[in-house]
Design a protein around this motif. Structure first.
Motif, PDB file in Angstrom:
ATOM      1  N   UNK A 108       0.823  -1.210   0.000  1.00 59.86           N
ATOM      2  CA  UNK A 108       0.000   0.000   0.000  1.00 59.86           C
ATOM      3  C   UNK A 108       0.857   1.259   0.000  1.00 59.86           C
ATOM      4  N   UNK A 109       0.329   2.299  -0.628  1.00 62.92           N
ATOM      5  CA  UNK A 109       0.996   3.605  -0.598  1.00 62.92           C
ATOM      6  C   UNK A 109       0.953   4.204   0.797  1.00 62.92           C
ATOM      7  N   UNK A 110      -0.188   4.069   1.482  1.00 64.27           N
ATOM      8  CA  UNK A 110      -0.340   4.617   2.832  1.00 64.27           C
ATOM      9  C   UNK A 110      -0.978   3.588   3.740  1.00 64.27           C
ATOM     10  N   UNK A 111      -0.446   3.482   4.949  1.00 64.98           N
ATOM     11  CA  UNK A 111      -1.009   2.638   5.998  1.00 64.98           C
ATOM     12  C   UNK A 111      -0.588   3.277   7.315  1.00 64.98           C
ATOM     13  N   UNK A 112      -1.470   4.065   7.907  1.00 63.76           N
ATOM     14  CA  UNK A 112      -1.090   4.808   9.102  1.00 63.76           C
ATOM     15  C   UNK A 112      -2.292   5.035  10.003  1.00 63.76           C
ATOM     16  N   UNK A 113      -2.003   5.281  11.274  1.00 67.55           N
ATOM     17  CA  UNK A 113      -3.040   5.540  12.263  1.00 67.55           C
ATOM     18  C   UNK A 113      -3.204   7.046  12.409  1.00 67.55           C
ATOM     19  N   UNK A 114      -4.455   7.514  12.260  1.00 71.44           N
ATOM     20  CA  UNK A 114      -4.735   8.942  12.280  1.00 71.44           C
ATOM     21  C   UNK A 114      -5.754   9.274  13.362  1.00 71.44           C
ATOM     22  N   UNK A 115      -5.753  10.525  13.783  1.00 72.87           N
ATOM     23  CA  UNK A 115      -6.818  11.041  14.625  1.00 72.87           C
ATOM     24  C   UNK A 115      -7.970  11.476  13.725  1.00 72.87           C
ATOM     25  N   UNK A 116      -9.142  11.698  14.315  1.00 68.56           N
ATOM     26  CA  UNK A 116     -10.278  12.125  13.501  1.00 68.56           C
ATOM     27  C   UNK A 116     -10.022  13.459  12.802  1.00 68.56           C
ATOM     28  N   UNK A 117      -9.389  14.444  13.452  1.00 62.46           N
ATOM     29  CA  UNK A 117      -9.084  15.675  12.718  1.00 62.46           C
ATOM     30  C   UNK A 117      -8.176  15.437  11.513  1.00 62.46           C
ATOM     31  N   UNK A 118      -7.252  14.490  11.617  1.00 62.76           N
ATOM     32  CA  UNK A 118      -6.395  14.180  10.463  1.00 62.76           C
ATOM     33  C   UNK A 118      -7.196  13.509   9.353  1.00 62.76           C
ATOM     34  N   UNK A 119      -8.155  12.669   9.725  1.00 62.52           N
ATOM     35  CA  UNK A 119      -9.044  12.067   8.723  1.00 62.52           C
ATOM     36  C   UNK A 119      -9.862  13.155   8.036  1.00 62.52           C
ATOM     37  N   UNK A 120     -10.391  14.079   8.833  1.00 64.51           N
ATOM     38  CA  UNK A 120     -11.193  15.165   8.271  1.00 64.51           C
ATOM     39  C   UNK A 120     -10.369  16.002   7.293  1.00 64.51           C
ATOM     40  N   UNK A 121      -9.092  16.180   7.570  1.00 64.47           N
ATOM     41  CA  UNK A 121      -8.229  16.954   6.673  1.00 64.47           C
ATOM     42  C   UNK A 121      -8.079  16.256   5.323  1.00 64.47           C
ATOM     43  N   UNK A 122      -7.994  14.913   5.339  1.00 59.37           N
ATOM     44  CA  UNK A 122      -7.938  14.164   4.073  1.00 59.37           C
ATOM     45  C   UNK A 122      -9.242  14.331   3.304  1.00 59.37           C
ATOM     46  N   UNK A 123     -10.359  14.152   3.995  1.00 63.24           N
ATOM     47  CA  UNK A 123     -11.663  14.249   3.333  1.00 63.24           C
ATOM     48  C   UNK A 123     -11.899  15.649   2.771  1.00 63.24           C
ATOM     49  N   UNK A 124     -11.406  16.655   3.469  1.00 61.83           N
ATOM     50  CA  UNK A 124     -11.592  18.035   3.004  1.00 61.83           C
ATOM     51  C   UNK A 124     -10.858  18.296   1.692  1.00 61.83           C
ATOM     52  N   UNK A 125      -9.827  17.503   1.405  1.00 60.38           N
ATOM     53  CA  UNK A 125      -9.060  17.692   0.170  1.00 60.38           C
ATOM     54  C   UNK A 125      -9.689  16.961  -1.018  1.00 60.38           C
ATOM     55  N   UNK A 157      -8.243  13.856 -11.107  1.00 59.97           N
ATOM     56  CA  UNK A 157      -7.892  14.717  -9.980  1.00 59.97           C
ATOM     57  C   UNK A 157      -8.864  14.430  -8.838  1.00 59.97           C
ATOM     58  N   UNK A 158      -8.373  13.811  -7.774  1.00 61.49           N
ATOM     59  CA  UNK A 158      -9.241  13.411  -6.675  1.00 61.49           C
ATOM     60  C   UNK A 158      -9.813  14.593  -5.914  1.00 61.49           C
ATOM     61  N   UNK A 159      -9.255  15.792  -6.119  1.00 55.90           N
ATOM     62  CA  UNK A 159      -9.831  16.995  -5.519  1.00 55.90           C
ATOM     63  C   UNK A 159     -11.054  17.469  -6.281  1.00 55.90           C
ATOM     64  N   UNK A 160     -11.223  16.998  -7.512  1.00 56.50           N
ATOM     65  CA  UNK A 160     -12.397  17.345  -8.317  1.00 56.50           C
ATOM     66  C   UNK A 160     -13.530  16.376  -8.021  1.00 56.50           C
ATOM     67  N   UNK A 161     -13.250  15.087  -8.102  1.00 56.81           N
ATOM     68  CA  UNK A 161     -14.185  14.043  -7.683  1.00 56.81           C
ATOM     69  C   UNK A 161     -13.365  12.837  -7.271  1.00 56.81           C
ATOM     70  N   UNK A 162     -13.875  12.083  -6.310  1.00 55.54           N
ATOM     71  CA  UNK A 162     -13.084  11.026  -5.687  1.00 55.54           C
ATOM     72  C   UNK A 162     -13.537   9.650  -6.147  1.00 55.54           C
ATOM     73  N   UNK A 163     -12.571   8.793  -6.459  1.00 54.63           N
ATOM     74  CA  UNK A 163     -12.863   7.404  -6.761  1.00 54.63           C
ATOM     75  C   UNK A 163     -12.717   7.009  -8.204  1.00 54.63           C
ATOM     76  N   UNK A 164     -12.634   7.982  -9.110  1.00 53.53           N
ATOM     77  CA  UNK A 164     -12.496   7.681 -10.530  1.00 53.53           C
ATOM     78  C   UNK A 164     -11.022   7.460 -10.858  1.00 53.53           C
ATOM     79  N   UNK A 165     -10.744   6.377 -11.578  1.00 56.63           N
ATOM     80  CA  UNK A 165      -9.390   6.078 -12.016  1.00 56.63           C
ATOM     81  C   UNK A 165      -9.339   5.958 -13.520  1.00 56.63           C
ATOM     82  N   UNK A 166      -8.327   5.272 -14.006  1.00 57.06           N
ATOM     83  CA  UNK A 166      -8.038   5.263 -15.432  1.00 57.06           C
ATOM     84  C   UNK A 166      -9.117   4.584 -16.274  1.00 57.06           C
ATOM     85  N   UNK A 167      -9.711   3.521 -15.749  1.00 56.16           N
ATOM     86  CA  UNK A 167     -10.732   2.809 -16.520  1.00 56.16           C
ATOM     87  C   UNK A 167     -11.991   3.657 -16.642  1.00 56.16           C
TER      88      UNK A 167
END
Length: 269
Positions: A108-125, A157-167
């Motif tokens: 995996x690219x990322x595997x880490x333990x976060x606090x809820x504010x850190x999760x919220x920061x990811x979702x906000x992006x 661009x995941x900041x435009x919409x999330x979940x869409x990839x190359x296919x």
């Protein structure tokens, strides 16, 4: 890279197998040793996905996983196999029927333990996720409609919409006969809304089937029965093959680091 429907299915599977149960968490590879020690023995309250991100709630601490290009989960029932290779993280628990269940994470690219504010920061992006809201069309178009960037790049661009990839990028643009090279600001609001609504349908179908199928039955070589792999897509990985609609050879070139596929006639600039 796994797309949004795959992460949604993973979150659902992990919730079904592990939610409400204490989980033995280890890191045989050692790269996640500190995080594993923090989570080991705690109860998983639930697992959710957003776009290409997984979030497992351990009651105040949240395990965040982004699979990236090479990350994979392998899940099984019974005793887990002996750890081999670069095994980043392993969960083991008593399953819902009393049998042992386990899941292994590698690469995996990322595997880490976060606090809820850190999760919220990811979702906000992140932009809206078509699997999480049907009303994300206008939110994402607020960025698309004023951008000079090619729509084929904006869809990745995941900041435009999330979940869409190359296919999904290649297939959704073909289905709506939009050139991937058209600037976002030249895509009409109604065009984008139709594309968004179609993404909602396709991603939900991907969750149900566990694979991406974007072709209509009339456009397949075999129109009944299970959809064969070679019939599942209009342009993705069909370089040099005839377009299913007009017969023109499908083309490819790199855009934002990934191979882009399109029909130069059906998707004329």
């Amino acid at each position: 890279m796994p797309e949004g429907h795959t992460l949604y299915r993973l979150a659902r599977e992990q919730s079904e197998l592990f939610a409400g149960r204490p989980v033995h968490v280890t890191s045989p590879q050692g790269r996640f040793a500190a995080g594993a020690a923090l989570l080991d023995g705690r109860v998983v309250e639930g697992v959710t996905s957003y776009g290409k991100h997984l979030f497992a709630d351990f009651g105040g601490d949240v395990l965040h996983v982004h699979l990236g290009l090479y990350g994979t989960y392998t899940t099984g029932v019974g005793d887990p196999p002996a750890p081999r290779g670069a095994l980043r993280m392993r969960w083991v628990a008593d399953g819902p029927k009393g049998e042992g269940v386990w899941t292994d994470l590698r690469g995996a690219t990322a595997c880490d333990v976060l606090t809820q504010p850190e999760v919220d920061a990811i979702l906000d992006r992140l932009g809206p996720d078509p699997l999480r809201t049907r009303r994300g069309g206008p939110l994402s178009y607020a960025k698309v409609g004023r951008s000079r960037t090619a729509v084929g790049a904006l869809l990745m661009d995941q900041a435009v919409l999330a979940g869409v990839g190359n296919v999904y990028r290649a297939e959704i643009l073909f289905r709506h006969r939009i050139s991937p090279f058209r600037p976002g600001r030249d895509v009409g609001a109604q065009e984008w809304q139709a594309l968004w609504d179609d993404l909602v349908v396709l991603l939900r179908a991907g969750v149900r089937m566990g694979r991406i199928v974007t072709t209509q039955p009339a456009d397949r070589s075999r129109r009944s029965g299970a959809v064969r792999r070679e019939d599942a897509h209009y342009v993705y990985r069909r370089t040099g093959l005839p377009c299913r609609i007009c017969g023109t050879e499908v083309r490819t070139e790199e855009m934002v680091g990934r191979n882009l596929y399109w029909c130069p006639v059906c998707q004329a600039v």
